[in-house]
Design an enzyme around this catalytic site. Structure first.
Site, PDB file in Angstrom:
ATOM      1  N   SER A   1      -6.960  -7.383  -3.538  1.00  0.00           N
ATOM      2  CA  SER A   1      -6.792  -6.609  -4.762  1.00  0.00           C
ATOM      3  C   SER A   1      -5.605  -5.667  -4.588  1.00  0.00           C
ATOM      4  O   SER A   1      -4.968  -5.622  -3.530  1.00  0.00           O
ATOM      5  CB  SER A   1      -8.057  -5.800  -5.067  1.00  0.00           C
ATOM      6  N   LYS A   2      -5.334  -4.899  -5.633  1.00  0.00           N
ATOM      7  CA  LYS A   2      -4.188  -3.979  -5.618  1.00  0.00           C
ATOM      8  C   LYS A   2      -4.250  -2.971  -4.475  1.00  0.00           C
ATOM      9  O   LYS A   2      -3.214  -2.492  -4.011  1.00  0.00           O
ATOM     10  CB  LYS A   2      -4.110  -3.235  -6.954  1.00  0.00           C
TER      11      LYS A   2
END
Length: 464
Positions: free
Chosen positions: A239-240
């Site tokens: 994820s980010k």
């Protein structure tokens, strides 16, 4: 299989091209290209509210940067909606699907009542007499088998079994006549002649429902290969918070495409001890048997090292072309003709120690700057009165020198000896004069790239 290999990549245009999607496309591309097959691209844009032209453009840019070319035109799933509806009605006529008139409220009430038992929805219209059908909106549902199991033979996951009593009669065609994803993807894969479906294992559960449609239409089954997703360094879903997740972000960060392809190929796949290889070599080696069942972890250090190997081996002209494209993406000013010429001469020795394009530009900075040279504080410290005098004397000695390393080396060595200092002490003010900083390539390399006139001009400027 005797038929030609056909793979496909079918992203939804709802955002950027995820790095996991890029790897999926790469695996499909390698598998098809290595066997003389076709690699097709389909945009699954049936979700009209979330699909955007901008996202489609981003997907195409990402694939193009990765160097993944596809065969034929890009297929729009939405534009094939009439064909999807046609198949739904064919299943009706074959008796493998039925009209369901249950209202949204009725279905919601059923699910609320059966929540505790996790029962799947069973439509009362499955066995209804068509003569009793009301004049009302309806959906077309699949007649899923009620007993036994659905078996998926997966090239990565092995034999996967689904109990049929846990599979509901999924909707294939909505009441407004639009197809669902479950129907559309199977129809498209069949019509496009896809032989191998290589996709993320988050689609594995869908395979059981997809198989029902193939069976309902008596279509030959493709070979499925569901690959594990990419996780971050901590083992959690990427994820980010782990850093860049979009393919275009990696381009903007300056990773060379060849290195990115190599790294993504090795991310979850292996062949003997192969680590660094070209795409042509990967095509010959790549096989579904080499894909692991466990999630692969993204390792930025390994990515950089892999990219460094490819940058060092890259053809100079191709590297300069990709660097120019990176600079445009990064919003940097384009190179002047002079900068381009000097950088071309510097590439052979600066590329060997760079892993990304920003690092390459940093190492080649001396070839990109113009006089007057801005000298940073650390380099300025080496330009005292004594060193300036040495540079002034050296400038005179170099006036008539032949401009090659074999001729320049004894002159600089003699200048250091005459000043009573080691060559390292002499190199520091030369670095400051030529590059304006302390960390630079070899002073000889810089002098040869800059040429006699520019070298002497920079030395004389620093000596003032």
């Amino acid at each position: 299989m005797n038929s030609p290999i056909v793979t496909r990549f079918a992203p939804s245009p709802t955002g950027y091209l995820h790095i996991g999607g890029g790897r999926t496309a790469l695996f499909n591309w390698l598998f098809a290209r290595g066997r003389g097959g076709k690699f097709l691209l389909r945009i699954e844009d049936t979700d009209r509210e979330r699909s955007t032209p901008e996202a489609t453009a981003a997907i195409l840019r990402g694939l193009t940067w990765l160097g993944l070319d596809w065969d034929g035109e890009v297929v729009s799933q939405f534009e094939r909606k009439d064909r999807h509806a046609e198949v739904a009605h064919q299943m009706l006529s074959r008796g493998t699907a039925y009209k369901c008139f249950s209202t949204t409220e009725e279905i919601a009430d059923f699910r609320e009542a059966s929540n505790a038992s996790y029962a799947v929805f069973r439509s009362p219209w499955r066995e209804a007499d068509p003569t009793t059908y009301p004049d009302a909106p309806y959906v077309i549902r699949m007649k899923a088998p009620r007993t036994g199991e659905t078996v998926i033979e997966d090239r990565v996951q092995g034999t996967v079994r689904f109990q049929n009593d846990q599979l509901d009669d999924m909707i294939c065609l909505r009441s407004d006549g639009t197809p669902t994803y479950m129907l559309a993807v199977v129809v498209d894969d069949h019509d496009m002649g896809v032989t191998h479906i290589i996709r993320g294992d988050d689609h594995l559960n869908n395979a059981a429902r997809h198989k029902m449609i193939y069976d309902a239409m008596d279509w030959p089954l493709p070979i499925w290969a569901h690959i594990p997703l990419i996780h971050g360094p901590d083992g959690k879903k990427l994820s980010k918070r782990h850093g860049a997740v979009g393919v275009e972000e990696y381009q903007a960060m300056g990773y060379p495409a060849a290195g990115m392809r190599n790294y993504l190929t090795r991310l979850g796949w292996g062949h003997l001890d192969a680590e660094i290889f070209t795409s042509e070599e990967a095509m010959k080696m790549f096989d579904l048997d080499g894909i692991g069942r466990g999630p692969a972890r993204l390792d930025f250090k390994k990515l950089e090292n892999t990219c460094g190997h490819h940058m060092a081996r890259a053809d100079d002209a191709a590297l300069l072309h990709e660097l120019t494209a990176f600079m445009a993406v990064a919003g940097l000013d384009p190179l002047t003709e002079t900068q381009r010429d000097l950088l071309s001469q510097a590439l052979p020795f600066v590329k060997t120690s760079a892993k990304t394009f920003p690092q390459l530009l940093e190492k080649a900075n001396f070839s990109l700057i113009f006089r007057p040279i801005a000298i940073d504080a650390a380099a300025q410290a080496s330009l005292d009165t004594v060193s300036r005098g040495i540079l002034k004397s050296l400038t005179l000695q170099l006036q008539n020198a032949l401009w090659s390393k074999t001729e320049l080396e004894p002159i600089l060595t003699a200048a250091a000896a005459e000043a009573g200092i080691g060559f390292g002490k002499l190199a520091a003010p030369i670095r400051a004069a030529l590059a304006g900083r302390t960390a630079t390539p070899s002073v000889y390399d810089m002098m040869l790239v800059l040429g006699r006139d520019e070298t002497l001009a920079r030395l004389a400027e620093a000596a003032e």
